[in-house]
Design a protein around this motif. Structure first.
Motif, PDB file in Angstrom:
ATOM      1  N   LEU A   1       4.368 -24.299  -1.981  1.00  0.00           N
ATOM      2  CA  LEU A   1       3.786 -23.822  -0.834  1.00  0.00           C
ATOM      3  C   LEU A   1       4.465 -22.559  -0.500  1.00  0.00           C
ATOM      4  CD1 LEU A   1       2.693 -24.469   2.090  1.00  0.00           C
ATOM      5  CD2 LEU A   1       4.866 -25.457   2.851  1.00  0.00           C
ATOM      6  N   PHE A   2       5.587 -22.226  -0.746  1.00  0.00           N
ATOM      7  CA  PHE A   2       6.272 -20.908  -0.527  1.00  0.00           C
ATOM      8  C   PHE A   2       5.371 -19.840  -1.448  1.00  0.00           C
ATOM      9  CE2 PHE A   2      10.690 -22.921  -0.295  1.00  0.00           C
ATOM     10  CZ  PHE A   2      10.368 -23.369   1.099  1.00  0.00           C
ATOM     11  N   ILE A   3       5.056 -20.108  -2.688  1.00  0.00           N
ATOM     12  CA  ILE A   3       4.309 -18.964  -3.276  1.00  0.00           C
ATOM     13  C   ILE A   3       2.889 -18.655  -2.852  1.00  0.00           C
ATOM     14  CG2 ILE A   3       3.406 -18.657  -5.866  1.00  0.00           C
ATOM     15  CD1 ILE A   3       6.103 -20.056  -6.760  1.00  0.00           C
ATOM     16  N   GLU A   4       2.339 -20.109  -2.454  1.00  0.00           N
ATOM     17  CA  GLU A   4       1.059 -20.063  -2.081  1.00  0.00           C
ATOM     18  C   GLU A   4       1.056 -19.101  -0.826  1.00  0.00           C
ATOM     19  OE1 GLU A   4      -0.668 -23.820  -1.735  1.00  0.00           O
ATOM     20  OE2 GLU A   4      -0.980 -23.968  -4.164  1.00  0.00           O
ATOM     21  N   GLN A   5       1.883 -19.369   0.207  1.00  0.00           N
ATOM     22  CA  GLN A   5       1.900 -18.681   1.504  1.00  0.00           C
ATOM     23  C   GLN A   5       1.967 -17.111   1.317  1.00  0.00           C
ATOM     24  OE1 GLN A   5       1.320 -19.985   4.794  1.00  0.00           O
ATOM     25  NE2 GLN A   5       1.065 -17.884   4.914  1.00  0.00           N
ATOM     26  N   ILE A   6       2.881 -16.762   0.509  1.00  0.00           N
ATOM     27  CA  ILE A   6       3.163 -15.219   0.069  1.00  0.00           C
ATOM     28  C   ILE A   6       2.130 -14.715  -0.403  1.00  0.00           C
ATOM     29  CG2 ILE A   6       4.450 -13.744  -0.951  1.00  0.00           C
ATOM     30  CD1 ILE A   6       6.912 -15.455  -0.372  1.00  0.00           C
ATOM     31  N   GLN A   7       1.387 -15.455  -1.410  1.00  0.00           N
ATOM     32  CA  GLN A   7       0.365 -14.912  -1.992  1.00  0.00           C
ATOM     33  C   GLN A   7      -1.145 -14.687  -1.011  1.00  0.00           C
ATOM     34  OE1 GLN A   7      -0.618 -17.569  -5.354  1.00  0.00           O
ATOM     35  NE2 GLN A   7       0.701 -16.572  -6.510  1.00  0.00           N
ATOM     36  N   SER A   8      -0.960 -15.611  -0.042  1.00  0.00           N
ATOM     37  CA  SER A   8      -2.063 -15.279   1.077  1.00  0.00           C
ATOM     38  C   SER A   8      -1.824 -14.272   1.974  1.00  0.00           C
ATOM     39  CB  SER A   8      -2.030 -16.743   1.890  1.00  0.00           C
ATOM     40  OG  SER A   8      -3.234 -16.930   2.737  1.00  0.00           O
ATOM     41  N   ASP A   9      -0.423 -13.926   2.309  1.00  0.00           N
ATOM     42  CA  ASP A   9      -0.160 -12.860   3.062  1.00  0.00           C
ATOM     43  C   ASP A   9      -0.530 -11.871   2.404  1.00  0.00           C
ATOM     44  OD1 ASP A   9       0.700 -14.833   4.641  1.00  0.00           O
ATOM     45  OD2 ASP A   9       2.720 -14.668   4.116  1.00  0.00           O
ATOM     46  N   LEU A  10       0.052 -11.663   0.855  1.00  0.00           N
ATOM     47  CA  LEU A  10      -0.434 -10.430   0.213  1.00  0.00           C
ATOM     48  C   LEU A  10      -1.795 -10.076   0.228  1.00  0.00           C
ATOM     49  CD1 LEU A  10       1.895 -10.924  -2.776  1.00  0.00           C
ATOM     50  CD2 LEU A  10       2.326  -9.250  -1.016  1.00  0.00           C
ATOM     51  N   GLY A  11      -2.460 -11.076  -0.034  1.00  0.00           N
ATOM     52  CA  GLY A  11      -4.106 -10.906  -0.137  1.00  0.00           C
ATOM     53  C   GLY A  11      -4.598 -10.363   1.068  1.00  0.00           C
ATOM     54  N   TYR A  12      -4.059 -10.882   2.355  1.00  0.00           N
ATOM     55  CA  TYR A  12      -4.582 -10.247   3.584  1.00  0.00           C
ATOM     56  C   TYR A  12      -4.142  -8.880   3.840  1.00  0.00           C
ATOM     57  CZ  TYR A  12      -5.400 -10.384   8.699  1.00  0.00           C
ATOM     58  OH  TYR A  12      -6.045  -9.963   9.917  1.00  0.00           O
ATOM     59  N   PHE A  13      -2.658  -8.875   3.667  1.00  0.00           N
ATOM     60  CA  PHE A  13      -2.171  -7.435   4.196  1.00  0.00           C
ATOM     61  C   PHE A  13      -2.450  -6.203   3.267  1.00  0.00           C
ATOM     62  CE2 PHE A  13       0.555 -10.400   6.862  1.00  0.00           C
ATOM     63  CZ  PHE A  13       0.142  -9.941   7.874  1.00  0.00           C
ATOM     64  N   GLN A  14      -2.767  -6.519   2.056  1.00  0.00           N
ATOM     65  CA  GLN A  14      -3.209  -5.293   1.050  1.00  0.00           C
ATOM     66  C   GLN A  14      -4.205  -4.589   1.680  1.00  0.00           C
ATOM     67  OE1 GLN A  14      -3.358  -7.598  -2.752  1.00  0.00           O
ATOM     68  NE2 GLN A  14      -0.908  -6.857  -3.115  1.00  0.00           N
ATOM     69  N   HIS A  15      -5.200  -5.378   2.217  1.00  0.00           N
ATOM     70  CA  HIS A  15      -6.140  -4.558   2.853  1.00  0.00           C
ATOM     71  C   HIS A  15      -6.028  -3.552   3.894  1.00  0.00           C
ATOM     72  CE1 HIS A  15      -8.892  -7.381   1.388  1.00  0.00           C
ATOM     73  NE2 HIS A  15      -8.527  -8.424   1.875  1.00  0.00           N
ATOM     74  N   GLY A  16      -4.653  -3.611   4.378  1.00  0.00           N
ATOM     75  CA  GLY A  16      -4.200  -2.585   5.201  1.00  0.00           C
ATOM     76  C   GLY A  16      -3.890  -1.204   4.397  1.00  0.00           C
ATOM     77  N   ALA A  17      -3.324  -1.359   3.267  1.00  0.00           N
ATOM     78  CA  ALA A  17      -3.103  -0.143   2.596  1.00  0.00           C
ATOM     79  C   ALA A  17      -4.517   0.258   1.969  1.00  0.00           C
ATOM     80  CB  ALA A  17      -2.347  -0.745   1.183  1.00  0.00           C
ATOM     81  N   ALA A  18      -5.625  -0.597   1.675  1.00  0.00           N
ATOM     82  CA  ALA A  18      -6.725   0.064   1.279  1.00  0.00           C
ATOM     83  C   ALA A  18      -7.425   0.527   2.634  1.00  0.00           C
ATOM     84  CB  ALA A  18      -7.720  -1.224   1.034  1.00  0.00           C
ATOM     85  N   LEU A  19      -7.266   0.357   3.760  1.00  0.00           N
ATOM     86  CA  LEU A  19      -7.783   0.798   4.893  1.00  0.00           C
ATOM     87  C   LEU A  19      -7.243   2.349   4.945  1.00  0.00           C
ATOM     88  CD1 LEU A  19      -7.801  -1.775   7.692  1.00  0.00           C
ATOM     89  CD2 LEU A  19      -9.712  -0.602   6.588  1.00  0.00           C
ATOM     90  N   LEU A  20      -5.895   2.502   4.930  1.00  0.00           N
ATOM     91  CA  LEU A  20      -5.280   3.808   4.721  1.00  0.00           C
ATOM     92  C   LEU A  20      -5.774   4.724   3.712  1.00  0.00           C
ATOM     93  CD1 LEU A  20      -1.418   2.651   5.666  1.00  0.00           C
ATOM     94  CD2 LEU A  20      -3.209   3.921   7.098  1.00  0.00           C
TER      95      LEU A  20
END
Length: 523
Positions: free
Chosen positions: A355-374
């Protein structure tokens, strides 16, 4: 209702990073607890050694690496002897303190000690001194409570539903008595069977606030305690990796909150930036400078945001590594006790770690869009600035070219004027010099007033002649200057005129045939 328990034990497993701001925190806490809470005068002394897993007790022996102690507590005015040990060690980059406080099974005469009431457990945790908030270890801790219900170590079949409920109530009551009223009890997480006896776990790893990991192990078989003691070091390693995993996940949630806040700020910031970009008009100088400032600000935001993403991913990697180490310790225990069911221990790896790993992977997948937006915003703004800068540079070049052409024209006109004036003055000088030879001189003739005589005075005639020569010189100088300055264009026009005249004198094929026929008739 359970009233008394036999030979209760409290095991504290505390973990603290070696490179933290307070590297000696565990040893200082241990000495404080032993001296102030239990009256132990002998301090815990540490001596560092090299190695991956090192026992740190000073003056240790080959077969004893723990500080043993005895003390007395009072329950309702009755003195009750207790014993215990403290073991300091280091596992790689982590300091570990294992502290045991127990009611001995036998007294000094080797007779079984009497069972004690449940509230005896609070005497082993006076003022909540063993709680995580009091210990303050950077990687948290695990507390294991082990109890016998009867001194005979006999129990009804624990798999009976009724008995399981009684065991659960016993575990709950032990936890409530152990934890002071001013501390919140951790929530129940799971129950299972380990080494033939029921075990109950409290503290949900996903709950960050006031997380407290407590195990209550009710011994129903005599072999349970023996197997635990024989595999004690494996349990130390097991709880070490468990707490490092949970600590990494909890810290990842703090980073998650920061990233979430920054992500929302980035979206608002970029919306504001792109609303200020005029689509259908050219940027003025102030707007162009503002967008150049954006190109300076966005890389800083991108760097800060990327570092947070990196930190979050680093926690994911830490969880994966420690989860695998946890799994390895379980396999080690299983290899030593192949007939035992260790699924209770495996559930942390199989469920929580996943659960920990899946949660962080999900967070990374979502928030990496922020870097792409910049990145995309920086590319778009940079492209627009380059276009506007190119157009501005082209306009500037046009203005400079126009100024240059204007300067050339002005210089040319100045040169023409200088040439005309020079030639005119020269011609006027020549005219004045030759006038004495052309106009008869009458030095004795007086100069008359204007319009009083029909004949000009020789001096006046000389002046007019000189002026005439000067005008003619100006005209000639201007013409010559024009011819010199425009010689290329004039030459081109002459060649064009010559080519046009030559093309008109070429005889066409029809005319040639007519001439030949005329010659034949004349013959």
């Amino acid at each position: 209702m359970f009233v008394k328990i036999y030979a209760p034990n409290v095991h504290l497993f505390a973990f603290h990073l070696k490179d933290s701001n307070q590297p000696n925190l565990l040893w200082d806490k241990c000495n404080y607890l032993l001296s102030q809470k239990f009256g132990v005068t002998k301090p815990l002394e540490i001596e560092e050694h090299e190695g991956y897993r090192v026992d740190l007790l000073k003056n240790q022996t080959d077969d004893d690496v723990s500080l043993h102690f005895e003390s007395t507590v009072y329950q309702n005015g009755t003195p009750l002897p207790i014993a215990g040990f403290a073991t300091p060690l280091r596992i790689h980059d982590t300091y570990v303190l294992t502290l045991n406080l127990r009611r001995p099974e036998f007294d000094e005469n080797q007779k079984k000690t009497n069972p004690v009431e449940l509230n005896f457990l609070e005497l082993l945790n006076p003022s909540g001194c063993l709680m995580p908030s009091e210990m303050g270890s950077s990687l948290s801790q695990t507390i294991l409570l082990s109890v016998w219900y009867t001194p005979d170590k006999q129990w009804l079949p624990s798999k009976s539903p009724q008995n399981r409920q009684q065991l659960r109530r016993l575990a709950d009551n032990c936890l409530r008595e152990f934890i002071p009223n001013n501390y919140s009890c951790p929530n129940f997480n799971q129950e299972g069977q380990l080494f033939g006896s029921p075990i109950f776990e409290y503290g949900v790893p996903t709950h960050e606030e006031d997380y407290c990991h407590v195990l209550v192990w009710v011994y129903c078989e005599s072999e349970t305690s023996e197997k635990f003691v024989n595999n004690y070091n494996n349990f130390v390693n097991l709880f070490h990796f468990l707490n490092k995993t949970v600590a990494a996940y909890h810290r990842s949630r703090k980073v998650y909150q920061v990233i979430r806040h920054d992500y929302q700020e980035i979206e608002t910031y970029l919306d504001d930036v792109f609303q200020k970009i005029p689509v259908d008009k050219t940027l003025n100088e102030a707007e162009l400078q503002q967008f150049k400032q954006y190109l300076k600000d966005i890389p800083q935001k991108y760097l800060s945001y990327s570092q947070l993403i990196r930190d979050l991913d680093q926690y994911r990697l830490t969880i994966e590594i420690n989860a695998q180490n946890y799994k390895r310790e379980i396999r080690d225990i299983q290899s030593q006790l192949p007939t035992e069911d260790v699924s209770f221990l495996s559930s942390f790896f199989d469920e929580d770690c996943r659960l920990f790993i899946e949660q962080i992977q999900s967070d990374l997948g979502y928030f990496q869009h922020g870097a792409a937006l910049l990145e995309k915003a920086m590319t778009a703004i940079q492209g627009r600035v380059e276009i506007e800068q190119a157009e501005s540079d082209r306009t500037t070049q046009d203005l400079l070219h126009q100024k240059e052409e204007s300067d050339k024209v002005r210089d040319r006109d100045l040169q023409t004027t200088i040439a005309m004036v020079g030639v005119g003055l020269g011609a006027a000088g020549i005219g004045a010099s030759t006038a004495v030879y052309i106009i008869p001189q009458q030095p004795t003739k007086p100069i008359s007033l204007p319009f009083t005589s029909n004949q000009l005075h020789p001096l006046t005639q000389s002046l007019l002649f000189s002026l005439f020569c000067g005008v003619v010189g100006v005209i000639i100088g201007g013409g010559l200057s024009y011819l010199i300055q425009n010689r290329s264009a004039i030459t081109g026009r002459i060649f064009k005129f010559i080519r046009a005249g030559s093309s008109q004198t070429v005889v066409s094929p029809g005319s040639q045939q007519t001439l030949l026929q005329g010659e034949k008739q004349n013959k």
